[in-house]
Design a protein around this motif. Structure first.
Motif, PDB file in Angstrom:
ATOM      1  N   ILE A 115      -3.675  -2.448   8.512  1.00  0.00           N
ATOM      2  CA  ILE A 115      -4.323  -1.200   8.116  1.00  0.00           C
ATOM      3  C   ILE A 115      -4.700  -0.439   9.385  1.00  0.00           C
ATOM      4  O   ILE A 115      -5.341  -0.987  10.273  1.00  0.00           O
ATOM      5  N   THR A 118      -3.619   8.204   3.090  1.00  0.00           N
ATOM      6  CA  THR A 118      -3.864   7.792   1.705  1.00  0.00           C
ATOM      7  C   THR A 118      -4.926   8.673   1.057  1.00  0.00           C
ATOM      8  O   THR A 118      -4.778   9.113  -0.092  1.00  0.00           O
ATOM      9  N   SER A 169       0.824  -1.210   0.000  1.00  0.00           N
ATOM     10  CA  SER A 169       0.000   0.000   0.000  1.00  0.00           C
ATOM     11  C   SER A 169       0.859   1.262   0.000  1.00  0.00           C
ATOM     12  O   SER A 169       0.560   2.240  -0.690  1.00  0.00           O
ATOM     13  N   ILE A 223      -4.574  -1.106  -0.544  1.00  0.00           N
ATOM     14  CA  ILE A 223      -4.750  -1.067   0.911  1.00  0.00           C
ATOM     15  C   ILE A 223      -5.486  -2.318   1.373  1.00  0.00           C
ATOM     16  O   ILE A 223      -5.087  -3.004   2.323  1.00  0.00           O
TER      17      ILE A 223
END
Length: 312
Positions: A275, A283, A101, A264
């Motif tokens: 996460i 993000t 990610s 992600i």
């Protein structure tokens, strides 16, 4: 433009963005079998090259391309080495140290580098809104990086620096390829750049490794390499080229935000990456800022036709 053609262009652009991004996940799978970034990249290029040669043959059958000057050939060699050799090498190397990610998010800074290169070396102007978007995008990256340092450890800094180098290298490729894309067309340009980079990565491998090493991996490693070459290299390029023809480069660039968002959740699902709310917030900040930069009316810097988010 018919509504059906427009919808198909949107779908192709979105699919291309997701598939381009997924190459990081497939590389992570290959690392589990003992391959490193050089092994992964070499197999990817070797498996993808026949597909791009077929694409080049199709373009050749449509008619001969324009005759290039000696200067244009040297420029083509340089940007071929930058775009799919150096950028990809740094990118895959960085993936050994950072989560997928974060890798895709850093690569997504390409438009900011293109903007700054245009300002510093090409005499382009930058609006106040663009400066704000650049500042916000880097603030978002700093937020995500700080959170990844807390979660992953100090090795993230080294990996992030490598991926940032990949993003800069690809931005130089984008800036340098503008005129050649107009002369050659996107398909021919991609085929030639891929051929140059494949030759470079093979020479690199021969200089530092025994080529027999490429024949000594489990079958699953080759399966992931084939998937990377077809689904995450060749297909995204063709999808994105088709999308640009249907909806234009501006819309295609905006839809590339789907790539980092998808990683992600794919990284968490397939690689058990963590996460956190701060990662999601950072993000969102970066994607919002880059979206402002990729809007056609917001970007005076040259934007060559074709994919702008592949980043290796």
């Amino acid at each position: 433009m018919t509504a059906q053609l427009h919808r198909s262009g949107l779908l192709l652009a979105a699919a291309g963005a997701i598939l381009f991004s997924a190459k990081a996940i497939l590389a992570k799978f290959q690392y589990r079998y003992g391959l490193d970034s050089l092994d992964v990249l070499t197999l990817r290029m070797l498996f993808a090259m026949p597909l791009f040669l077929l694409l080049g043959l199709r373009e050749r059958m449509r008619g001969p391309g324009p005759r290039l000057s000696a200067r244009e050939r040297w420029v083509l060699l340089g940007i071929g080495l930058l775009g799919y050799y150096l950028s990809s090498l740094l990118d895959f190397w960085g993936l050994e140290y950072v989560p997928v990610s974060l890798e895709r998010l850093i690569l997504f800074l390409n438009p900011t580098f293109v903007l700054l290169i245009g300002l510093l070396f090409l005499g382009h102007t930058v609006s106040r809104l663009q400066w704000i978007a650049v500042a916000v995008s880097y603030a978002g990256i700093a937020l995500v990086l700080a959170e990844n340092l807390r979660v992953e450890g100090q090795h993230v800094l080294f990996g992030s620096a490598l991926v940032l180098g990949a993003a800069l290298s690809y931005a130089l490729y984008l800036v340098g390829s503008g005129e050649l894309v107009r002369r050659l067309g996107t398909a021919r340009m991609v085929v030639i750049a891929m051929s140059i980079s494949t030759a470079a990565i093979c020479l690199h491998y021969l200089l530092v490794r025994d080529p027999a090493r490429l024949l000594d991996w489990p079958a699953a490693a080759y399966g992931w390499a084939l998937a990377n070459a077809f689904f995450c290299t060749f297909l995204p390029v063709t999808f994105t080229m088709s999308a640009v023809r249907r909806v234009g480069p501006g819309i295609a660039a905006q839809l590339s935000v789907i790539g980092p968002v998808s990683l992600i959740f794919l990284g968490a699902w397939l690689l058990d990456e963590v996460i956190t709310p701060l990662q999601i917030l950072g993000t969102a900040v970066v994607l919002s800022a880059v979206w402002l930069l990729t809007r056609p009316r917001a970007t005076p810097t040259q934007k060559p036709a074709g994919d702008r988010s592949a980043g290796g």
